[in-house]
Motif scaffolding. Sequence first.
Motif, PDB file in Angstrom:
ATOM      1  N   LEU A   1     -14.673 -29.162  -6.443  1.00 19.13           N
ATOM      2  CA  LEU A   1     -15.459 -29.329  -7.661  1.00 19.13           C
ATOM      3  C   LEU A   1     -15.581 -28.019  -8.446  1.00 19.13           C
ATOM      4  CD1 LEU A   1     -18.260 -31.708  -6.333  1.00 19.13           C
ATOM      5  CD2 LEU A   1     -16.295 -32.303  -7.774  1.00 19.13           C
ATOM      6  N   ILE A   2     -15.721 -26.912  -7.735  1.00 13.15           N
ATOM      7  CA  ILE A   2     -15.788 -25.621  -8.433  1.00 13.15           C
ATOM      8  C   ILE A   2     -14.464 -25.324  -9.132  1.00 13.15           C
ATOM      9  CG2 ILE A   2     -15.973 -23.123  -8.109  1.00 13.15           C
ATOM     10  CD1 ILE A   2     -17.991 -23.683  -5.872  1.00 13.15           C
TER      11      ILE A   2
ATOM     12  N   TYR B   1      -9.802 -26.770 -15.118  1.00 14.07           N
ATOM     13  CA  TYR B   1      -9.563 -27.739 -16.184  1.00 14.07           C
ATOM     14  C   TYR B   1     -10.586 -27.521 -17.288  1.00 14.07           C
ATOM     15  CZ  TYR B   1      -6.590 -30.078 -12.789  1.00 14.07           C
ATOM     16  OH  TYR B   1      -5.610 -30.358 -11.878  1.00 14.07           O
ATOM     17  N   ARG B   2     -10.123 -27.009 -18.386  1.00 14.27           N
ATOM     18  CA  ARG B   2     -10.987 -26.785 -19.543  1.00 14.27           C
ATOM     19  C   ARG B   2     -10.329 -27.386 -20.770  1.00 14.27           C
ATOM     20  NH1 ARG B   2     -13.570 -20.680 -19.063  1.00 14.27           N
ATOM     21  NH2 ARG B   2     -14.593 -20.994 -17.055  1.00 14.27           N
TER      22      ARG B   2
ATOM     23  N   GLY C   1     -12.260 -27.532 -10.117  1.00 10.56           N
ATOM     24  CA  GLY C   1     -12.144 -28.461 -11.235  1.00 10.56           C
ATOM     25  C   GLY C   1     -12.900 -27.995 -12.457  1.00 10.56           C
ATOM     26  N   ARG C   2     -14.062 -27.405 -12.226  1.00 13.31           N
ATOM     27  CA  ARG C   2     -14.898 -26.945 -13.336  1.00 13.31           C
ATOM     28  C   ARG C   2     -14.221 -25.821 -14.131  1.00 13.31           C
ATOM     29  NH1 ARG C   2     -20.155 -26.864 -15.082  1.00 13.31           N
ATOM     30  NH2 ARG C   2     -20.909 -24.911 -15.997  1.00 13.31           N
ATOM     31  N   TYR C   3     -13.536 -24.920 -13.424  1.00 11.65           N
ATOM     32  CA  TYR C   3     -12.981 -23.737 -14.093  1.00 11.65           C
ATOM     33  C   TYR C   3     -11.479 -23.845 -14.375  1.00 11.65           C
ATOM     34  CZ  TYR C   3     -17.465 -21.577 -13.169  1.00 11.65           C
ATOM     35  OH  TYR C   3     -18.820 -21.295 -13.150  1.00 11.65           O
TER      36      TYR C   3
ATOM     37  N   VAL D   1     -13.161 -33.119 -12.273  1.00  9.23           N
ATOM     38  CA  VAL D   1     -13.900 -32.824 -13.502  1.00  9.23           C
ATOM     39  C   VAL D   1     -15.048 -33.813 -13.697  1.00  9.23           C
ATOM     40  CG1 VAL D   1     -11.974 -31.702 -14.646  1.00  9.23           C
ATOM     41  CG2 VAL D   1     -12.248 -34.178 -14.879  1.00  9.23           C
ATOM     42  N   LEU D   2     -15.373 -34.554 -12.630  1.00  9.93           N
ATOM     43  CA  LEU D   2     -16.512 -35.488 -12.610  1.00  9.93           C
ATOM     44  C   LEU D   2     -16.404 -36.566 -13.682  1.00  9.93           C
ATOM     45  CD1 LEU D   2     -19.476 -33.034 -11.888  1.00  9.93           C
ATOM     46  CD2 LEU D   2     -18.241 -34.516 -10.278  1.00  9.93           C
ATOM     47  N   GLN D   3     -15.168 -36.969 -13.992  1.00 16.00           N
ATOM     48  CA  GLN D   3     -14.948 -38.064 -14.922  1.00 16.00           C
ATOM     49  C   GLN D   3     -14.630 -39.371 -14.205  1.00 16.00           C
ATOM     50  OE1 GLN D   3     -15.327 -37.999 -18.204  1.00 16.00           O
ATOM     51  NE2 GLN D   3     -15.837 -35.822 -18.285  1.00 16.00           N
TER      52      GLN D   3
END
Length: 352
Positions: A322-323, A329-330, A325-327, A30-32
């Motif tokens: 990464l894709i 984890y919300r 993770g984006r969808y 999630v780029l954290q």
Amino acid sequence: MGTIIWGFAFGAILQYARLNRFDTIAGMAVLQNLTIAKTISFAMGLGAILLQAEIYFGWAEYHVKPFILVGVVAGGLLFGIGMAILGYCPGTVVISLGQGNLDALVGILGGVCGSLVFAIAYPAMTSMLGPDFGALSVRSLLPGDAAFWVATSVIAILFMGVALFLHRLQPQGWRWLHAAMGLALLNLLLALPAVANHPMGASTAFPYVAMFLTGMGAESYWHKIAGPGAWELWFLAGAFLAGLVFSIYNGTFRISSVPELWQRYYGDNPRKRFFWAFIGGFMLLFGARMAGGCTSGHVISGGMQLAVSSLSFAVAVFTAFLITGRYFYRARGASSASSMQQSVGGNQIEAS
């Protein structure tokens, strides 16, 4: 015994920089938390220069994985999806189990099942994984020494530069750099014939265990993985012991089911976490077997060898990772998102 010791060193390095933690790996999805990207990139860059020199002087030899196009790319995509959902890699999951994480155990069970399904389907799948372009690497593509060393130096500097750039974006102390250097040096030692003549690796242990326990799977696949699988099983046993020993020593050993970062998105229900851990583990190891390796054996070890298959696998893995993770984890509302960022920020400070 020696393999367990090297596995223990591997586990100690990863645990030192918290690279085995769900919150670190899923935090990257999630780029954290950029610790994983920084560590792998720098290890590949530094290791590429040192390993190529080691091979050049005749102290070691190449262990380049063949570039089997569909297997490497499709397997990498599955691996990346599974890694994002599970939050562990085949090597880190056993370290986290040693620290008391029960979701890691469920992920291991999923991985064993995924490996067994692949072992059973192996004869039918072999023709679908190609074409096989052979053991391609920068060395084979640029046989001349001058061009090879220029290309190797440029690639190595690029990888290390990316890691340092990411560190400027997200300063977290320097444990990640210590770990990157440790992983590169460990792989250099393992490449020596007098030490192991076997690069770091983890995923082959899973089909080895699955086939050994059940007696199922293609005999041709067993002959292919029996040797390296046994070595990697002992290697992972050492990594597990490192997770157990150091967590007890540091007073951080805890029996837990649901990682903190997972709770920010999906709550603290263990059944939901276990369900997705199993699915993630299944996809992770099925993908690893399609591609012939994982983050340690393909991305880091293969990347240090500048193998085309390994570099392609890395691109596929992190794209899917990464894709997903984006969808996947919300945050459940603005308050959850804010709480999650504060939590990850706290983890980053602790990791430094």
